[in-house]
Design a protein around this motif. Structure first.
Motif, PDB file in Angstrom:
ATOM      1  N   HIS A  37       0.862  -1.180  -0.016  1.00 56.28           N
ATOM      2  CA  HIS A  37      -0.172   0.007   0.011  1.00 56.28           C
ATOM      3  C   HIS A  37       0.879   1.316  -0.089  1.00 56.28           C
ATOM      4  O   HIS A  37       1.842   1.420   0.585  1.00 56.28           O
ATOM      5  CB  HIS A  37      -0.889  -0.039   1.129  1.00 56.28           C
ATOM      6  CG  HIS A  37      -1.887  -1.171   1.523  1.00 56.28           C
ATOM      7  ND1 HIS A  37      -2.740  -1.511   0.667  1.00 56.28           N
ATOM      8  CD2 HIS A  37      -1.728  -2.119   2.259  1.00 56.28           C
ATOM      9  CE1 HIS A  37      -3.382  -2.599   1.216  1.00 56.28           C
ATOM     10  NE2 HIS A  37      -2.641  -3.111   2.052  1.00 56.28           N
ATOM     11  N   HIS A  38       0.498   2.089  -1.071  1.00 52.42           N
ATOM     12  CA  HIS A  38       1.318   3.336  -0.945  1.00 52.42           C
ATOM     13  C   HIS A  38       0.606   4.473  -0.105  1.00 52.42           C
ATOM     14  O   HIS A  38      -0.733   4.477  -0.289  1.00 52.42           O
ATOM     15  CB  HIS A  38       1.532   3.897  -2.272  1.00 52.42           C
ATOM     16  CG  HIS A  38       2.353   2.871  -3.287  1.00 52.42           C
ATOM     17  ND1 HIS A  38       3.588   2.609  -3.111  1.00 52.42           N
ATOM     18  CD2 HIS A  38       1.797   2.031  -4.301  1.00 52.42           C
ATOM     19  CE1 HIS A  38       3.896   1.619  -4.000  1.00 52.42           C
ATOM     20  NE2 HIS A  38       2.889   1.297  -4.740  1.00 52.42           N
ATOM     21  N   LEU A  39       1.311   5.077   0.701  1.00 51.99           N
ATOM     22  CA  LEU A  39       0.666   6.049   1.594  1.00 51.99           C
ATOM     23  C   LEU A  39       0.858   7.586   1.224  1.00 51.99           C
ATOM     24  O   LEU A  39       1.547   7.899   0.396  1.00 51.99           O
ATOM     25  CB  LEU A  39       1.413   6.237   2.996  1.00 51.99           C
ATOM     26  CG  LEU A  39       1.162   4.952   3.698  1.00 51.99           C
ATOM     27  CD1 LEU A  39       2.028   4.866   5.024  1.00 51.99           C
ATOM     28  CD2 LEU A  39      -0.172   4.138   4.023  1.00 51.99           C
ATOM     29  N   LEU A  46      -6.295   1.447   4.954  1.00 53.33           N
ATOM     30  CA  LEU A  46      -6.062   0.427   4.062  1.00 53.33           C
ATOM     31  C   LEU A  46      -6.715  -0.717   4.035  1.00 53.33           C
ATOM     32  O   LEU A  46      -6.859  -1.474   5.264  1.00 53.33           O
ATOM     33  CB  LEU A  46      -4.305   0.217   4.472  1.00 53.33           C
ATOM     34  CG  LEU A  46      -3.451   1.500   4.595  1.00 53.33           C
ATOM     35  CD1 LEU A  46      -2.041   1.236   4.914  1.00 53.33           C
ATOM     36  CD2 LEU A  46      -3.406   2.349   3.353  1.00 53.33           C
ATOM     37  N   TRP A  53      -4.132   5.669   8.214  1.00 54.09           N
ATOM     38  CA  TRP A  53      -2.641   5.931   8.015  1.00 54.09           C
ATOM     39  C   TRP A  53      -2.618   7.264   6.917  1.00 54.09           C
ATOM     40  O   TRP A  53      -3.416   7.348   6.203  1.00 54.09           O
ATOM     41  CB  TRP A  53      -2.229   4.750   7.083  1.00 54.09           C
ATOM     42  CG  TRP A  53      -2.367   3.347   7.787  1.00 54.09           C
ATOM     43  CD1 TRP A  53      -3.468   2.717   8.017  1.00 54.09           C
ATOM     44  CD2 TRP A  53      -1.227   2.782   8.150  1.00 54.09           C
ATOM     45  NE1 TRP A  53      -3.187   1.594   8.804  1.00 54.09           N
ATOM     46  CE2 TRP A  53      -1.768   1.436   8.889  1.00 54.09           C
ATOM     47  CE3 TRP A  53       0.241   2.972   8.240  1.00 54.09           C
ATOM     48  CZ2 TRP A  53      -1.105   0.439   9.328  1.00 54.09           C
ATOM     49  CZ3 TRP A  53       1.028   1.946   8.794  1.00 54.09           C
ATOM     50  CH2 TRP A  53       0.347   0.667   9.261  1.00 54.09           C
ATOM     51  N   TRP A  54      -1.664   8.078   7.063  1.00 54.17           N
ATOM     52  CA  TRP A  54      -1.359   9.224   6.507  1.00 54.17           C
ATOM     53  C   TRP A  54       0.056   9.619   6.641  1.00 54.17           C
ATOM     54  O   TRP A  54       0.637   9.186   7.490  1.00 54.17           O
ATOM     55  CB  TRP A  54      -2.318  10.224   6.547  1.00 54.17           C
ATOM     56  CG  TRP A  54      -2.217  11.026   7.857  1.00 54.17           C
ATOM     57  CD1 TRP A  54      -1.690  12.232   8.013  1.00 54.17           C
ATOM     58  CD2 TRP A  54      -2.648  10.741   8.888  1.00 54.17           C
ATOM     59  NE1 TRP A  54      -1.979  12.410   9.299  1.00 54.17           N
ATOM     60  CE2 TRP A  54      -2.677  11.501   9.956  1.00 54.17           C
ATOM     61  CE3 TRP A  54      -3.392   9.563   9.596  1.00 54.17           C
ATOM     62  CZ2 TRP A  54      -3.152  11.525  11.466  1.00 54.17           C
ATOM     63  CZ3 TRP A  54      -4.047   9.363  10.701  1.00 54.17           C
ATOM     64  CH2 TRP A  54      -3.830  10.368  11.700  1.00 54.17           C
ATOM     65  N   VAL A  60       5.223   9.079   8.959  1.00 50.07           N
ATOM     66  CA  VAL A  60       3.961   8.264   8.777  1.00 50.07           C
ATOM     67  C   VAL A  60       3.165   8.392  10.195  1.00 50.07           C
ATOM     68  O   VAL A  60       3.614   8.324  11.255  1.00 50.07           O
ATOM     69  CB  VAL A  60       4.226   6.921   8.643  1.00 50.07           C
ATOM     70  CG1 VAL A  60       3.022   5.903   8.560  1.00 50.07           C
ATOM     71  CG2 VAL A  60       5.048   6.881   7.322  1.00 50.07           C
ATOM     72  N   VAL A 103       6.995  -0.618   7.123  1.00 46.04           N
ATOM     73  CA  VAL A 103       6.918   0.814   6.504  1.00 46.04           C
ATOM     74  C   VAL A 103       8.089   1.045   5.910  1.00 46.04           C
ATOM     75  O   VAL A 103       9.254   1.192   6.812  1.00 46.04           O
ATOM     76  CB  VAL A 103       6.621   1.797   7.623  1.00 46.04           C
ATOM     77  CG1 VAL A 103       6.182   3.219   6.972  1.00 46.04           C
ATOM     78  CG2 VAL A 103       5.001   1.128   8.206  1.00 46.04           C
ATOM     79  N   THR A 111       5.660   3.196   1.771  1.00 41.84           N
ATOM     80  CA  THR A 111       4.948   2.018   1.303  1.00 41.84           C
ATOM     81  C   THR A 111       4.930   1.057   2.517  1.00 41.84           C
ATOM     82  O   THR A 111       5.565   1.099   3.318  1.00 41.84           O
ATOM     83  CB  THR A 111       5.513   1.232   0.082  1.00 41.84           C
ATOM     84  OG1 THR A 111       5.845   1.975  -1.139  1.00 41.84           O
ATOM     85  CG2 THR A 111       4.562   0.222  -0.051  1.00 41.84           C
TER      86      THR A 111
END
Length: 119
Positions: A37-39, A46, A53-54, A60, A103, A111
């Motif tokens: 998952h790309h943040l 997610l 998440w952000w 992060v 992370v 990611t």
């Protein structure tokens, strides 16, 4: 005979080799993650993962409740956890049930890689 080095190729190769070596030493080996998952800057949930998440300024942010069973550094997240992944460094690992959430930061892209059977 003159041998000319190509600094950009040498640097790229050295960086790749170091990242690969880190992956070999990681508890996840070189296996592919179950999910990636790309943040982004907007808070989001997610798929299949607890919490929200952000990213802000390369850091992060994770908002989670104790019932989410999301752990970092051996502690259950209850509120907001802030992680500061270093570019090119091994990922920061969180635990959720039997999964490891890594992370990782590469340049400006952050990611979350999900791996099974986290020991």
């Amino acid at each position: 005979m003159t041998i000319v080095g190509h600094t950009s190729v040498d640097t790229t190769w050295t960086q790749w080799l170091e990242r690969f070596s880190v992956r070999l030493r990681s508890p996840h080996g070189t296996g592919d993650p179950l999910a990636r998952h790309h943040l982004g800057e907007a808070p989001e949930q997610l798929p299949g993962l607890p919490g929200t998440w952000w990213v802000i300024d390369g850091r992060v942010f994770i908002a989670a409740k104790p019932g989410d069973r999301l752990d970092h550094a051996g502690e259950r997240i209850a509120g907001i956890e802030i992680l500061d992944p270093a570019d090119g460094a091994p990922g920061l690992v969180l635990r959720h049930d039997d999964r490891a959430l890594e992370v990782v930061r590469r340049d400006d892209l952050i990611t979350v890689n999900v791996y099974a059977h986290a020991d």
